[in-house]
Design a protein around this motif. Structure first.
Motif, PDB file in Angstrom:
ATOM      1  N   ALA A 178       0.835  -1.203   0.000  1.00  0.00           N
ATOM      2  CA  ALA A 178       0.000   0.000   0.000  1.00  0.00           C
ATOM      3  C   ALA A 178       0.869   1.252   0.000  1.00  0.00           C
ATOM      4  O   ALA A 178       0.508   2.273  -0.613  1.00  0.00           O
ATOM      5  CB  ALA A 178      -0.926  -0.006   1.213  1.00  0.00           C
ATOM      6  N   HIS A 179       2.020   1.174   0.679  1.00  0.00           N
ATOM      7  CA  HIS A 179       2.936   2.322   0.721  1.00  0.00           C
ATOM      8  C   HIS A 179       3.441   2.663  -0.682  1.00  0.00           C
ATOM      9  O   HIS A 179       3.468   3.837  -1.077  1.00  0.00           O
ATOM     10  CB  HIS A 179       4.113   2.015   1.652  1.00  0.00           C
ATOM     11  CG  HIS A 179       5.003   3.187   1.914  1.00  0.00           C
ATOM     12  ND1 HIS A 179       6.279   3.056   2.410  1.00  0.00           N
ATOM     13  CD2 HIS A 179       4.801   4.521   1.740  1.00  0.00           C
ATOM     14  CE1 HIS A 179       6.828   4.257   2.528  1.00  0.00           C
ATOM     15  NE2 HIS A 179       5.961   5.162   2.133  1.00  0.00           N
ATOM     16  N   ALA A 180       3.838   1.625  -1.433  1.00  0.00           N
ATOM     17  CA  ALA A 180       4.340   1.852  -2.794  1.00  0.00           C
ATOM     18  C   ALA A 180       3.262   2.462  -3.674  1.00  0.00           C
ATOM     19  O   ALA A 180       3.516   3.399  -4.447  1.00  0.00           O
ATOM     20  CB  ALA A 180       4.837   0.543  -3.393  1.00  0.00           C
ATOM     21  N   GLU A 181       2.045   1.954  -3.576  1.00  0.00           N
ATOM     22  CA  GLU A 181       0.954   2.483  -4.391  1.00  0.00           C
ATOM     23  C   GLU A 181       0.650   3.937  -4.048  1.00  0.00           C
ATOM     24  O   GLU A 181       0.401   4.762  -4.934  1.00  0.00           O
ATOM     25  CB  GLU A 181      -0.282   1.603  -4.210  1.00  0.00           C
ATOM     26  CG  GLU A 181      -0.103   0.215  -4.813  1.00  0.00           C
ATOM     27  CD  GLU A 181      -1.292  -0.682  -4.553  1.00  0.00           C
ATOM     28  OE1 GLU A 181      -2.252  -0.219  -3.893  1.00  0.00           O
ATOM     29  OE2 GLU A 181      -1.260  -1.843  -4.989  1.00  0.00           O
ATOM     30  N   ALA A 182       0.699   4.259  -2.747  1.00  0.00           N
ATOM     31  CA  ALA A 182       0.442   5.637  -2.325  1.00  0.00           C
ATOM     32  C   ALA A 182       1.531   6.573  -2.842  1.00  0.00           C
ATOM     33  O   ALA A 182       1.245   7.692  -3.299  1.00  0.00           O
ATOM     34  CB  ALA A 182       0.361   5.711  -0.801  1.00  0.00           C
ATOM     35  N   LEU A 183       2.796   6.129  -2.783  1.00  0.00           N
ATOM     36  CA  LEU A 183       3.901   6.954  -3.270  1.00  0.00           C
ATOM     37  C   LEU A 183       3.769   7.234  -4.760  1.00  0.00           C
ATOM     38  O   LEU A 183       4.030   8.344  -5.222  1.00  0.00           O
ATOM     39  CB  LEU A 183       5.234   6.269  -2.975  1.00  0.00           C
ATOM     40  CG  LEU A 183       5.667   6.223  -1.514  1.00  0.00           C
ATOM     41  CD1 LEU A 183       6.885   5.325  -1.344  1.00  0.00           C
ATOM     42  CD2 LEU A 183       5.961   7.623  -0.980  1.00  0.00           C
ATOM     43  N   CYS A 184       3.356   6.224  -5.519  1.00  0.00           N
ATOM     44  CA  CYS A 184       3.192   6.409  -6.965  1.00  0.00           C
ATOM     45  C   CYS A 184       2.041   7.362  -7.274  1.00  0.00           C
ATOM     46  O   CYS A 184       2.121   8.149  -8.221  1.00  0.00           O
ATOM     47  CB  CYS A 184       2.973   5.060  -7.647  1.00  0.00           C
ATOM     48  SG  CYS A 184       4.461   4.029  -7.696  1.00  0.00           S
ATOM     49  N   ARG A 185       0.979   7.308  -6.471  1.00  0.00           N
ATOM     50  CA  ARG A 185      -0.143   8.238  -6.684  1.00  0.00           C
ATOM     51  C   ARG A 185       0.276   9.680  -6.415  1.00  0.00           C
ATOM     52  O   ARG A 185      -0.217  10.618  -7.054  1.00  0.00           O
ATOM     53  CB  ARG A 185      -1.316   7.869  -5.767  1.00  0.00           C
ATOM     54  CG  ARG A 185      -2.099   6.641  -6.232  1.00  0.00           C
ATOM     55  CD  ARG A 185      -3.438   6.546  -5.512  1.00  0.00           C
ATOM     56  NE  ARG A 185      -3.285   6.463  -4.073  1.00  0.00           N
ATOM     57  CZ  ARG A 185      -3.188   5.315  -3.400  1.00  0.00           C
ATOM     58  NH1 ARG A 185      -3.211   4.164  -4.040  1.00  0.00           N
ATOM     59  NH2 ARG A 185      -3.066   5.321  -2.084  1.00  0.00           N
ATOM     60  N   GLU A 186       1.191   9.868  -5.483  1.00  0.00           N
ATOM     61  CA  GLU A 186       1.617  11.219  -5.102  1.00  0.00           C
ATOM     62  C   GLU A 186       2.764  11.743  -5.968  1.00  0.00           C
ATOM     63  O   GLU A 186       3.091  12.932  -5.923  1.00  0.00           O
ATOM     64  CB  GLU A 186       2.069  11.220  -3.633  1.00  0.00           C
ATOM     65  CG  GLU A 186       0.949  10.893  -2.648  1.00  0.00           C
ATOM     66  CD  GLU A 186       1.476  10.549  -1.265  1.00  0.00           C
ATOM     67  OE1 GLU A 186       2.727  10.555  -1.089  1.00  0.00           O
ATOM     68  OE2 GLU A 186       0.659  10.257  -0.370  1.00  0.00           O
ATOM     69  N   ALA A 187       3.377  10.871  -6.758  1.00  0.00           N
ATOM     70  CA  ALA A 187       4.550  11.259  -7.550  1.00  0.00           C
ATOM     71  C   ALA A 187       4.146  12.039  -8.795  1.00  0.00           C
ATOM     72  O   ALA A 187       2.994  12.001  -9.233  1.00  0.00           O
ATOM     73  CB  ALA A 187       5.348  10.015  -7.936  1.00  0.00           C
TER      74      ALA A 187
END
Length: 344
Positions: free
Chosen positions: A84-93
């Protein structure tokens, strides 16, 4: 003679710099089963992006290899794909940078997470049929992706922190076979000379990468060497990694580094091969050529690819079936390469 960025790369580099400068949060990734080139580039880019005040993260399709963790300025910036952390980081990038590959399939489960982002690709492999849509710095004449990242950072004027210098040195060191391969060009040596002048330690970095190996790697090599086989004409040699031994010893893909060079190194051999059964039911074949045979061409027959002298492919089928198909195709290519022009 001081190093000069090749003019053929300059226009592409000039297109990349504004994208990097205008970004705030950047995702870095490389190919499945990352090697020293991919991870070295990531380490260098992570460091320079941090120096520029950017927030950068490494999200690879497979775990970051432990032997190269020492290159990272901040190992906590590595996040496991699929979380979930990786997915959140990609959404914010607002930018993704893919190094050492330009193929959709080669970044695996990271690909869907990067789909919404503008992408930069920095790669030295010949482009395939499923190329990523991106602003690209591609040059198959480069010895390593690290050479291209060096050009980018050189054009940006640095800064040249420890992680930048050591990451790029290791990227080039590993992809030139410690400067033994034909891709160790005069231009590459000029790049390396600058990296040494900026603090890279050839003996220290060689020891860190190659100078100490776990016992399991030697034990795996011992078992694999027992499978060494030569074709009847002696032009092809191959080894098979015993799946049971691989699991029992707790080996990782890093433990296979350099193993294919044993069959390739036999006298009279044109192509060396290494086969391994994967947990997915696929068989991975690694191809290494001694010069006359384009193994990238052969690997693409099986849906793989890479370089003229070093390539790989993943295939469905039993180990025996895959091995026979690959050996037959390599032998056919050797015969084609050896035929005079005009002969079948």
């Amino acid at each position: 003679m001081t190093y000069q960025i090749p003019p053929s790369r300059r226009r592409d580099i000039d297109a990349l710099i504004p994208l990097i400068q205008g970004s705030r949060r950047v995702i870095l990734t490389t190919h499945l089963n990352a090697d020293g080139d991919g991870t070295g580039c990531e380490a260098a880019l992570l460091a320079i992006l941090s120096e520029m005040g950017k927030e950068a993260w490494i999200i690879n399709p497979t775990p970051f290899p432990e032997p190269f963790l020492f290159l990272l300025s901040d190992p906590e910036r590595v996040v496991a794909a699929g979380t979930a952390h990786a997915e959140a980081l990609c959404r914010e990038a607002d930018l993704g940078i893919v190094v050492d590959t330009g193929e959709k399939s080669r970044i695996g489960r990271v690909k869907p997470m990067l789909d919404p982002l503008p992408l930069i690709v920095i790669d030295h492999h010949p482009p395939g049929e499923d190329a990523l849509e991106a602003t690209s710095l591609r040059d198959p004449t480069a010895a390593a992706a690290g050479e291209l990242v060096f050009d980018l950072i050189h054009a940006m004027g640095g800064p040249w922190s420890r992680s930048v210098v050591e990451g790029l040195y290791v990227a080039i060191l590993t992809d030139t076979g410690s400067f033994r391969f034909s891709n160790a060009t005069p231009s590459v040596h000029r790049v390396v000379a600058e990296l040494i002048e900026r603090g890279a330690s050839p003996d220290g970095l060689y020891r860190s990468v190659y100078g100490q190996v776990p016992l399991r790697r030697i034990q795996l090599l011992q078992e694999s060497l027992a499978t060494l086989t030569l074709s009847p004409d002696g032009s092809v040699a191959w080894m098979t990694v015993p799946a049971t031994t691989f699991r029992t010893l707790g080996c990782t893909s890093e433990d296979l580094d350099g193993m294919v060079d044993y069959p390739r190194g036999l006298e009279g051999v044109e192509v060396g091969l290494l086969f391994r059964e994967l947990e997915t039911g696929q068989v991975k074949a690694s191809f290494r050529s001694n010069g006359a045979v384009d193994v990238n061409k052969v690997a693409r027959v099986f849906g793989g690819g890479g370089h003229v002298r070093a390539s790989g492919a993943l295939m469905r089928g039993t180990l025996e079936e895959v091995r026979q198909r690959v050996v037959d195709e390599v032998l056919a290519e050797i015969n084609t390469s050896a035929s005079p022009v005009g002969e079948p």
